[in-house]
Write an enzyme that holds these catalytic residues in place. Structure first.
Site, short mmCIF file in Angstrom:
data_model
loop_
_atom_site.label_atom_id
_atom_site.label_comp_id
_atom_site.label_asym_id
_atom_site.label_seq_id
_atom_site.Cartn_x
_atom_site.Cartn_y
_atom_site.Cartn_z
N GLY A 90 0.75 -1.24 0.00
CA GLY A 90 0.00 0.00 0.00
C GLY A 90 0.78 1.29 0.00
N SER A 91 0.23 2.33 -0.57
CA SER A 91 0.83 3.65 -0.54
C SER A 91 0.19 4.55 -1.58
CB SER A 91 2.33 3.57 -0.78
OG SER A 91 2.90 4.82 -0.46
#
Length: 225
Positions: A185-186
Site C-alpha cells: 500500500g501507498s
C-alpha cells in the site's frame, strides 16, 4: 498472473500455512478449531495472492496523453512547488492505493529515463501532507518527445515497507510497462506542467496503464503557436 516481487512471499506464506495446518491436524482433537485454522489459512493466502496479482493491461500508447501509473483513487489535484528536480511549480496528481488494489507501478509515459533516485524516510500514512517529502520514496523522470519531462514519485505509507523501482537513467521505456512495485500500500504522485488538461477529478478511480489521467496535446499546440 502474479508479480515477480511476490514469488518469495507467496511461497513462504504457503509453506508456513501448510505447516500450521499439519500441526493443528495432528495435535488438535477439536474438529471446529482445526477447521477454523484451515479457513483462516485459506483467507490469508487469498489476500496475499490478490495483493501480488499482476494483470495484463492493454495500454493505448501515445505521446499526447499520460496514463495512470497505478490503480487507486485520485486524492490530490493541486499546484505545488516541486523542489527536487524541476524546482518550479507543477500540477500534482496523487493516486492513493488501498491494500486491495493492484500495486504494480507502470510508466505513465514512454521515453528515456532522465532521473531516478531513492530516498529513505519515514512511514507516515500515505495521505499525510508531508508524506511526499518525508516518507521513503523514489523519484523518476521520463523524457518524451511530445510530453517533455514527466515526473512520478512512489511514496511508501504506514504499511508499505519496501519500494521497488526498476527505472535506470538512460533506459528507454514503454508507456504502461512495469516500472516497479510498492509492497503493502501507498500512493504515487505525478507532476505535470501547469495548464495540463486533466481527464480526472478528485475521488475518481483509475487503473494503472489504462486510465488516461491527462492530455498534453493542448500544451504542445500552444507552444507551436
Amino acid at each position: 498472473m502474479f508479480h515477480k516481487e511476490g514469488y518469495r512471499i507467496i511461497l513462504f506464506t504457503a509453506i508456513l500455512l501448510i505447516a500450521v495446518n499439519i500441526i493443528s491436524y495432528l495435535s488438535i482433537n477439536t474438529y471446529w478449531v482445526s477447521f477454523a485454522i484451515l479457513v483462516t489459512s485459506i483467507l490469508i493466502l487469498i489476500l496475499i495472492l490478490q495483493f501480488f496479482r499482476n494483470p495484463k493491461r492493454p495500454t493505448q500508447e501515445s505521446d499526447t496523453h499520460i496514463v495512470s501509473p497505478v490503480d487507486g483513487k485520485v486524492v490530490v489535484i493541486e499546484e505545488v512547488f516541486e523542489k527536487e528536480y524541476f524546482k518550479d511549480k507543477r500540477l500534482q496528481v496523487s493516486i492513493f492505493m488501498s491494500p486491495i488494489n493492484v500495486h504494480v507501478t507502470r510508466y505513465p509515459i514512454g521515453g528515456t529515463v532522465k532521473f531516478s533516485k531513492y530516498h529513505p524516510g519515514k512511514f507516515l500514512v500515505a495521505w499525510h501532507p508531508k508524506s511526499s517529502e518525508e516518507n521513503e520514496r523514489t523519484t523518476v523522470v521520463v523524457q518524451n518527445p511530445g510530453a517533455g519531462e514527466v515526473l512520478y514519485r512512489q511514496i511508501a505509507g504506514a504499511l508499505a515497507k519496501r519500494i521497488v523501482n526498476y527505472a535506470e537513467v538512460g533506459q528507454e521505456v514503454r508507456q504502461g510497462s512495469d516500472s516497479g512495485f510498492i509492497k503493502f500500500g501507498s500512493r504515487v504522485d505525478v507532476f505535470l506542467p501547469l495548464g495540463t488538461k486533466l481527464n480526472v477529478s478528485l475521488q475518481d478511480k483509475v487503473k494503472g496503464g489504462m486510465s488516461i489521467i491527462a492530455n498534453i496535446e493542448k500544451i504542445n499546440n500552444d507552444r507551436d503557436i
